[in-house]
Design an enzyme around this catalytic site. Structure first.
Site, PDB file in Angstrom:
ATOM      1  N   CYS A   1      38.483  39.655  40.497  1.00  0.00           N
ATOM      2  CA  CYS A   1      36.996  39.338  39.904  1.00  0.00           C
ATOM      3  C   CYS A   1      37.089  40.143  38.647  1.00  0.00           C
ATOM      4  O   CYS A   1      36.552  41.254  38.577  1.00  0.00           O
ATOM      5  CB  CYS A   1      35.870  39.634  40.728  1.00  0.00           C
ATOM      6  SG  CYS A   1      35.939  38.929  42.300  1.00  0.00           S
ATOM      7  N   ALA A   2      37.925  39.954  37.513  1.00  0.00           N
ATOM      8  CA  ALA A   2      38.647  40.755  36.561  1.00  0.00           C
ATOM      9  C   ALA A   2      37.774  40.764  35.433  1.00  0.00           C
ATOM     10  O   ALA A   2      38.018  42.079  34.786  1.00  0.00           O
ATOM     11  CB  ALA A   2      39.883  40.212  36.171  1.00  0.00           C
ATOM     12  N   ALA A   3      36.756  39.878  34.945  1.00  0.00           N
ATOM     13  CA  ALA A   3      36.259  40.131  33.659  1.00  0.00           C
ATOM     14  C   ALA A   3      34.971  41.496  33.651  1.00  0.00           C
ATOM     15  O   ALA A   3      34.754  41.726  34.736  1.00  0.00           O
ATOM     16  CB  ALA A   3      35.426  38.814  33.453  1.00  0.00           C
TER      17      ALA A   3
ATOM     18  N   GLY B   1      37.815  42.704  32.081  1.00  0.00           N
ATOM     19  CA  GLY B   1      39.054  43.215  31.782  1.00  0.00           C
ATOM     20  C   GLY B   1      39.247  44.568  31.837  1.00  0.00           C
ATOM     21  O   GLY B   1      40.635  44.965  31.465  1.00  0.00           O
ATOM     22  N   GLY B   2      38.499  45.355  31.783  1.00  0.00           N
ATOM     23  CA  GLY B   2      38.662  46.938  31.755  1.00  0.00           C
ATOM     24  C   GLY B   2      39.716  47.346  32.729  1.00  0.00           C
ATOM     25  O   GLY B   2      40.480  48.239  32.430  1.00  0.00           O
ATOM     26  N   LYS B   3      39.373  47.099  34.073  1.00  0.00           N
ATOM     27  CA  LYS B   3      40.124  47.571  35.154  1.00  0.00           C
ATOM     28  C   LYS B   3      41.468  46.913  35.208  1.00  0.00           C
ATOM     29  O   LYS B   3      42.630  47.623  35.424  1.00  0.00           O
ATOM     30  CB  LYS B   3      39.359  47.207  36.457  1.00  0.00           C
ATOM     31  CG  LYS B   3      38.136  48.109  36.513  1.00  0.00           C
ATOM     32  CD  LYS B   3      37.492  47.840  37.897  1.00  0.00           C
ATOM     33  CE  LYS B   3      35.963  48.285  37.847  1.00  0.00           C
ATOM     34  NZ  LYS B   3      34.957  47.949  37.276  1.00  0.00           N
TER      35      LYS B   3
ATOM     36  N   ASP C   1      39.014  35.013  37.303  1.00  0.00           N
ATOM     37  CA  ASP C   1      37.659  35.246  36.972  1.00  0.00           C
ATOM     38  C   ASP C   1      37.078  33.587  36.865  1.00  0.00           C
ATOM     39  O   ASP C   1      37.859  32.616  36.345  1.00  0.00           O
ATOM     40  CB  ASP C   1      37.264  35.796  35.873  1.00  0.00           C
ATOM     41  CG  ASP C   1      35.554  36.406  35.852  1.00  0.00           C
ATOM     42  OD1 ASP C   1      35.484  37.384  36.454  1.00  0.00           O
ATOM     43  OD2 ASP C   1      34.774  35.552  35.478  1.00  0.00           O
TER      44      ASP C   1
ATOM     45  N   ASP D   1      36.847  43.992  43.006  1.00  0.00           N
ATOM     46  CA  ASP D   1      35.976  44.756  42.504  1.00  0.00           C
ATOM     47  C   ASP D   1      34.645  43.685  42.444  1.00  0.00           C
ATOM     48  O   ASP D   1      34.600  42.815  41.522  1.00  0.00           O
ATOM     49  CB  ASP D   1      36.161  45.403  40.963  1.00  0.00           C
ATOM     50  CG  ASP D   1      35.107  45.948  40.361  1.00  0.00           C
ATOM     51  OD1 ASP D   1      34.574  46.927  40.948  1.00  0.00           O
ATOM     52  OD2 ASP D   1      34.634  45.580  39.220  1.00  0.00           O
TER      53      ASP D   1
ATOM     54  N   CYS E   1      29.365  48.129  41.942  1.00  0.00           N
ATOM     55  CA  CYS E   1      28.442  49.008  41.402  1.00  0.00           C
ATOM     56  C   CYS E   1      27.164  49.084  41.880  1.00  0.00           C
ATOM     57  O   CYS E   1      26.279  48.960  41.032  1.00  0.00           O
ATOM     58  CB  CYS E   1      28.805  48.801  39.711  1.00  0.00           C
ATOM     59  SG  CYS E   1      28.136  47.045  39.365  1.00  0.00           S
TER      60      CYS E   1
END
Length: 462
Positions: free
Chosen positions: A247-249, A251-253, A271, A327, A377
């Site tokens: 669940c990448a957006a 894209g920071g991680k 994503d 994530d 989070c």
């Protein structure tokens, strides 16, 4: 120091969270009074920003010292060009345990006098201002009837989303976040032809002062919450591996994983939303990372039923990845600063089934001997420790693993996990840092505690 009211939540959500933080196991361990105190501190600290800004340095492109020096120069130039006559000494310190993190203290709350002329912005915009941003035109909801460029103006954040866009004033629930100078007149902000873009109000006296990073070293300095940086290190990517970010957006991680691998190997980012995939590509390009491949795809369906599939993109055959980062989409109740959350209890509780579907796909896609990291989070038990307890029961092949670095607290009581299992989890609990002694301690000492609310679990697949 508390200057804002506690986060606004619907009463049913407040009661639900209270039942989490005052569950039987917690009360038995710390006592009713301490449990109640921690819960009230949580509600208060969520509406306030952390006492520092975290910058992830692109150490795959330059050394930490070099990036630190360049950042100091950029921010000094920014300060010299500022309309504010106030000069603030810059202090940029490396994190003592995380080799690619720089910390900048946030100065606040400051004694800023409110002006008679007022602009009202949305809650998301108000939160961004508290973390150093200027006010961009799309975030402005209300302004004085005759506001023009150059006017000094106070900025207020609409807490409950009740201000009508285009209003000339608003007397509903709101909080003061600082003073600025209008960069646009009212007619330009609320023009009907096309939405206004760019800075609408340049902040010169923010209540919480931290640098604006708009356009500052875009390929070397990446703003990211500290626990989000920790996730990449806990995952432990190695050069040459194939890694999935489910669940990448935005894209920071994803980009951090690629950087930790030295851009050697393959990082697959998924994503569901097309324009978010474009954002991942943009971030990877900006950071000179070529090993990232991003696809618009629903990760719950990412496992192929054909083990002989040879197509490059998703869905993928089982056991395709050395490491998987989940994530997960979550209720987001750990985000700071956040002065209001208007979701219903049904919405808050809707994420657990989706997280479990994603877990099923993650375990299937992970190779034997591979690492799965699960993170959120949020601060609920249902999305964190209870998901770990469920996963350990549902997937006997999974074993909890120690995390490095481990700078947060251990897991929360209440999900039936053993003390040993809780010690292997990492829960960032900002309420534990919310006292005067902690907030006046040296920046590197408090950086692991005064964070957003966040949760990390690391598994090995036997």
């Amino acid at each position: 120091m508390s200057v804002f009211p506690q986060i606004y939540l619907k009463p049913e959500v407040t009661e639900y969270l209270k039942s989490v933080f005052l569950n039987k196991e917690v009360v038995a361990a710390v006592g009713q009074q301490e449990a109640e105190s921690r819960f009230q501190k949580l509600l208060t600290c969520l509406s306030h920003p952390p006492s520092y800004t975290c910058v992830r340095a692109s150490t795959h492109l330059a050394s930490l010292d070099e990036i630190r020096h360049k950042l100091e120069e950029e921010l000094k130039n920014q300060q010299m060009c500022s309309l504010s006559a106030e000069e603030v000494s810059l202090q940029i310190v490396p994190h003592p345990q995380i080799p690619d993190v720089l910390l900048l203290p946030v100065n606040g709350p400051r004694p800023v006098k409110q002006l008679s002329s007022e602009v009202v912005v949305g809650a998301q915009c108000g939160s961004a201002v508290l973390r150093g941003a200027h006010v961009f035109a799309p975030g402005i909801l209300a302004s004085p009837k005759h506001m023009k460029v150059g006017d000094l103006i106070s900025v207020f954040s609409d807490l409950e989303g009740k201000c009508t866009r285009g209003a000339t004033s608003f007397q509903g629930s709101r909080v003061f976040v600082g003073n600025g100078v209008a960069e646009m007149d009212r007619s330009s902000i609320f023009c009907t032809d096309e939405p206004a873009k760019g800075i609408g109000v340049r902040m010169v006296e923010p209540l919480y002062q931290s640098p604006s990073f708009d356009g500052v070293l875009p390929h070397l300095a990446f703003l990211q919450n500290l626990p989000s940086v920790v996730v990449g290190h806990v995952l432990g990517p190695r050069p040459g591996e194939r890694i999935l970010d489910m669940c990448a957006a935005p894209g920071g991680k994803t980009c951090h994983i690629a950087a930790l691998m030295g851009d050697q190997g393959e990082v697959v980012a998924l994503d569901r939303i097309r324009n978010k995939i474009d954002r991942i590509h943009q971030n990877a390009q900006k950071l000179h990372l070529r090993c990232v491949k991003a696809y618009c795809f629903n990760s719950t369906q990412a496992v192929s039923s054909d083990p002989a599939q040879t197509i490059e993109g998703p869905p993928f055959p089982p056991e395709s990845f050395d490491r998987v980062l989940l994530d997960a989409p979550c209720s987001g109740l750990g985000k700071r600063p956040n002065m209001a959350n208007t979701w219903s209890l049904k919405e808050i509780c809707s994420y657990s089934p989706l997280q479990r579907k994603l877990f099923h796909a993650a375990v299937q896609l992970l190779k034997r001997g591979g690492v799965l990291v699960y993170s959120t989070c949020t601060v609920t038990l249902a999305e964190n420790e209870e998901q770990v307890a469920w996963a350990l029961n549902a997937f006997p092949c999974l074993m909890l693993q120690p995390q490095e670095p481990h700078i947060g607290a251990e897991g929360m009581l209440g999900a039936g996990l053993t003390p040993e299992q809780l010690r292997l989890l990492q829960r960032f609990s900002p309420e534990l840092s919310w006292d005067q002694t902690e907030m006046t301690s040296p920046l590197p000492c408090r950086a692991g505690r005064d964070t957003i609310g966040f949760f990390i679990a690391k598994f090995l697949k036997n």
